[in-house]
Design an enzyme around this catalytic site. Structure first.
Site, PDB file in Angstrom:
ATOM      1  CG  ASP A 204       1.770  -2.425   1.165  1.00  0.00           C
ATOM      2  OD1 ASP A 204       0.595  -2.017   1.110  1.00  0.00           O
ATOM      3  OD2 ASP A 204       2.247  -3.174   0.293  1.00  0.00           O
ATOM      4  CG  ASP A 206       0.432  -1.115  -2.418  1.00  0.00           C
ATOM      5  OD1 ASP A 206       1.324  -1.978  -2.410  1.00  0.00           O
ATOM      6  OD2 ASP A 206      -0.552  -1.146  -1.646  1.00  0.00           O
ATOM      7  CG  ASP A 301       4.837  -3.230  -2.331  1.00  0.00           C
ATOM      8  OD1 ASP A 301       5.945  -3.511  -1.834  1.00  0.00           O
ATOM      9  OD2 ASP A 301       3.814  -3.916  -2.158  1.00  0.00           O
TER      10      ASP A 301
HETATM   11  P1  ATP Z   1      -3.127  -3.404   2.430  1.00  0.00           P
HETATM   12  O1  ATP Z   1      -3.881  -2.180   2.792  1.00  0.00           O
HETATM   13  O2  ATP Z   1      -3.101  -4.419   3.506  1.00  0.00           O
HETATM   14  O3  ATP Z   1      -1.764  -3.116   1.897  1.00  0.00           O
HETATM   15  P2  ATP Z   1      -3.760  -3.948  -0.296  1.00  0.00           P
HETATM   16  O4  ATP Z   1      -5.040  -4.235  -0.977  1.00  0.00           O
HETATM   17  O5  ATP Z   1      -3.087  -2.662  -0.658  1.00  0.00           O
HETATM   18  O6  ATP Z   1      -3.992  -4.052   1.259  1.00  0.00           O
HETATM   19  P3  ATP Z   1      -1.351  -5.296  -1.222  1.00  0.00           P
HETATM   20  O7  ATP Z   1      -0.811  -6.621  -0.795  1.00  0.00           O
HETATM   21  O8  ATP Z   1      -0.515  -4.112  -0.935  1.00  0.00           O
HETATM   22  O9  ATP Z   1      -2.802  -5.185  -0.566  1.00  0.00           O
HETATM   23  O10 ATP Z   1      -1.639  -5.404  -2.761  1.00  0.00           O
HETATM   24  C1  ATP Z   1      -2.164  -4.329  -3.517  1.00  0.00           C
HETATM   25  C2  ATP Z   1      -2.496  -4.790  -4.907  1.00  0.00           C
HETATM   26  O11 ATP Z   1      -1.309  -5.137  -5.603  1.00  0.00           O
HETATM   27  C3  ATP Z   1      -3.397  -6.008  -4.926  1.00  0.00           C
HETATM   28  O12 ATP Z   1      -4.451  -5.767  -5.815  1.00  0.00           O
HETATM   29  C4  ATP Z   1      -2.561  -7.118  -5.473  1.00  0.00           C
HETATM   30  O13 ATP Z   1      -3.304  -7.921  -6.349  1.00  0.00           O
HETATM   31  C5  ATP Z   1      -1.472  -6.380  -6.215  1.00  0.00           C
HETATM   32  N1  ATP Z   1      -0.214  -7.129  -6.082  1.00  0.00           N
HETATM   33  C6  ATP Z   1       0.496  -7.296  -4.950  1.00  0.00           C
HETATM   34  N2  ATP Z   1       1.582  -8.046  -5.173  1.00  0.00           N
HETATM   35  C7  ATP Z   1       1.556  -8.354  -6.488  1.00  0.00           C
HETATM   36  C8  ATP Z   1       2.392  -9.099  -7.361  1.00  0.00           C
HETATM   37  N3  ATP Z   1       3.501  -9.702  -6.917  1.00  0.00           N
HETATM   38  N4  ATP Z   1       2.042  -9.186  -8.657  1.00  0.00           N
HETATM   39  C9  ATP Z   1       0.940  -8.577  -9.106  1.00  0.00           C
HETATM   40  N5  ATP Z   1       0.108  -7.858  -8.345  1.00  0.00           N
HETATM   41  C10 ATP Z   1       0.402  -7.756  -7.061  1.00  0.00           C
HETATM   42 MN    MN Z   2      -1.119  -2.252   0.024  1.00  0.00          MN
HETATM   43 MN    MN Z   3       1.657  -3.919  -1.556  1.00  0.00          MN
END
Ligand code: ATP
Ligand code: MN
Ligand code: MN
Length: 377
Positions: A204, A206, A301
């Site tokens: 995703d 962020d 997100d």
């Molecule tokens: P990817 O590249 O697969 O998206 P990512 O490291 O960006 O990997 P995400 O699941 O998008 O993974 O999460 C990004 C960050 O946001 C992580 O550090 C996670 O701890 C934080 N995070 C995600 N969801 C929540 C939540 N509901 N509450 C608090 N922090 C969150």
């Molecule tokens: Mn992510």
């Molecule tokens: Mn995310």
């Protein structure tokens, strides 16, 4: 063969937040194997086992060269008996029988497919599997009631399972940037998550958004979402309002690791023109309709933070998930502090510790600063 006496054991600090973890590592075969077992444990709702495998993988990621002999692992932290058996199996036989059988198991494959649907967690997937649903067609045929998120997730499954490229992330950053500039010109937007850690793809995209004046961020998310929706850029969105104050984390109520920022979990409709380079050729191959429609669905997100909590939010949303977990464990066990994406609380002194940059938070935690690209634990 090298005799044990010639082998120098590796040395690695205990907590992942004390280590520099780059994207590449010398032990990918081992770390991929342990990560798969971690994923299987997490999908089976065995979080404790999942964390144990993640910690073991992270230790191997930090080693300065490839492991060739079990004796090199003597004294390393976080390597439990189970992880050591898996590593030994791979070093001696080229593969781990447990990993191979997990990969091939019908249950693991079904859990992966079903939880790959946006809005479907491991508990729901497990219930469906017990009802004989193992794939998307069986789910569609089952007449299961799906919530709005799951309906959107199923509809856009083929797009969402395709990794998001950096070019696509930057295109979305451009769009969200224009939206923010239009509804609140002074607000700032930062790309967080895996892309901030230097990853070239993600599941995703962020974003963290804040306003330089405390309080002026209130009401930003609904305006932002309306701007995007009115231009047909959102296929799905669910906004959750900020609930930090009503669940106040004062003394005696340590911060939880689930944050309470106003957030929007969404699915963007990204057109090829917006990406500039056009729809990725692999995507056209994987989904022939992409060539005609010239757009793809991307999970995005959005999080809004007040400026006073921005550094904590940035640190908390940059990840990796294990790095975050280890930071909180370090804060609690080694420093008597509670860290969340909102604040740092000193349990002994009974007070909150302010910080306006990530660097300051590391100083307060007594840790060497680890830049985002080295938080890939
Ligand atoms: P990817 O590249 O697969 O998206 P990512 O490291 O960006 O990997 P995400 O699941 O998008 O993974 O999460 C990004 C960050 O946001 C992580 O550090 C996670 O701890 C934080 N995070 C995600 N969801 C929540 C939540 N509901 N509450 C608090 N922090 C969150
Ligand atoms: Mn992510
Ligand atoms: Mn995310």
């Amino acid at each position: 063969a090298v005799s044990d006496s010639e082998v120098t054991p590796f040395s690695v600090p205990s907590y992942a937040c004390q280590r520099r973890s780059t994207l590449e590592n010398y032990n990918a075969v081992l770390t991929d194997a342990l990560s798969l077992l971690a994923e299987n444990a997490e999908l089976s709702d065995e979080d404790g086992r999942g964390v144990a495998f993640r910690r073991a993988a992270a230790v191997l990621k930090a080693l300065p060269s490839a492991v060739t002999n079990m004796s090199q692992l003597t004294g390393l932290p976080c390597l439990g008996g189970h992880s050591l058996r898996v590593i030994k199996d791979i070093l001696e036989n080229g593969a781990s029988s447990e990993v191979e059988s997990t990969k091939e198991s019908e249950r693991f494959k079904a859990l992966k497919v079903l939880t790959g649907i946006f809005g479907v967690g491991s508990k729901t997937a497990d219930r469906w599997i017990r009802e004989g649903i193992h794939n998307l067609q069986q789910l569609r045929d089952s007449g299961q009631t799906l919530n709005r998120a799951q309906q959107a997730g199923l509809e856009h499954y083929d797009h969402i399972k395709q990794p998001v490229s950096l070019a696509e992330a930057e295109a979305i950053r451009g769009i969200v940037g224009r939206a923010v500039a239009s509804v609140s010109p002074e607000s700032q937007i930062v790309l967080t998550g895996g892309f901030r850690r230097g990853k070239l793809t993600g599941h995703d995209v962020d974003f963290l958004i804040t306003h330089p004046e405390e309080g002026s961020e209130v009401g930003l998310m609904p305006k932002l979402v309306s701007w995007l929706e009115s231009r047909g850029l959102l296929l799905y969105q669910k906004t959750t309002r900020n609930s930090y104050l009503e669940c106040s984390e004062g003394p005696g109520r340590p911060p939880s690791n689930i944050d309470r920022f106003e957030r929007c979990l969404s699915i963007f409709k990204l057109s090829a023109e917006q990406t500039g380079s056009g729809v990725q050729s692999e995507e056209i191959a994987a989904s022939p309709s992409a060539a005609e429609t010239r757009w793809r669905a991307v999970r995005v997100d959005l999080v809004v933070s007040p400026i006073s909590q921005f550094a904590f939010a940035l640190l908390g949303w940059t990840g990796s998930k294990l790095f975050e977990r280890e930071l909180r464990r370090w804060a609690g066990h080694e420093k008597g502090m509670s860290l969340s994406s909102h604040a740092l609380y000193d349990n002994k002194q009974g007070r909150y510790i302010r910080a306006s940059t990530e660097e300051e938070i590391f100083v307060h935690l007594g840790l060497e600063f680890i830049p985002p690209t080295e938080r890939n634990a």
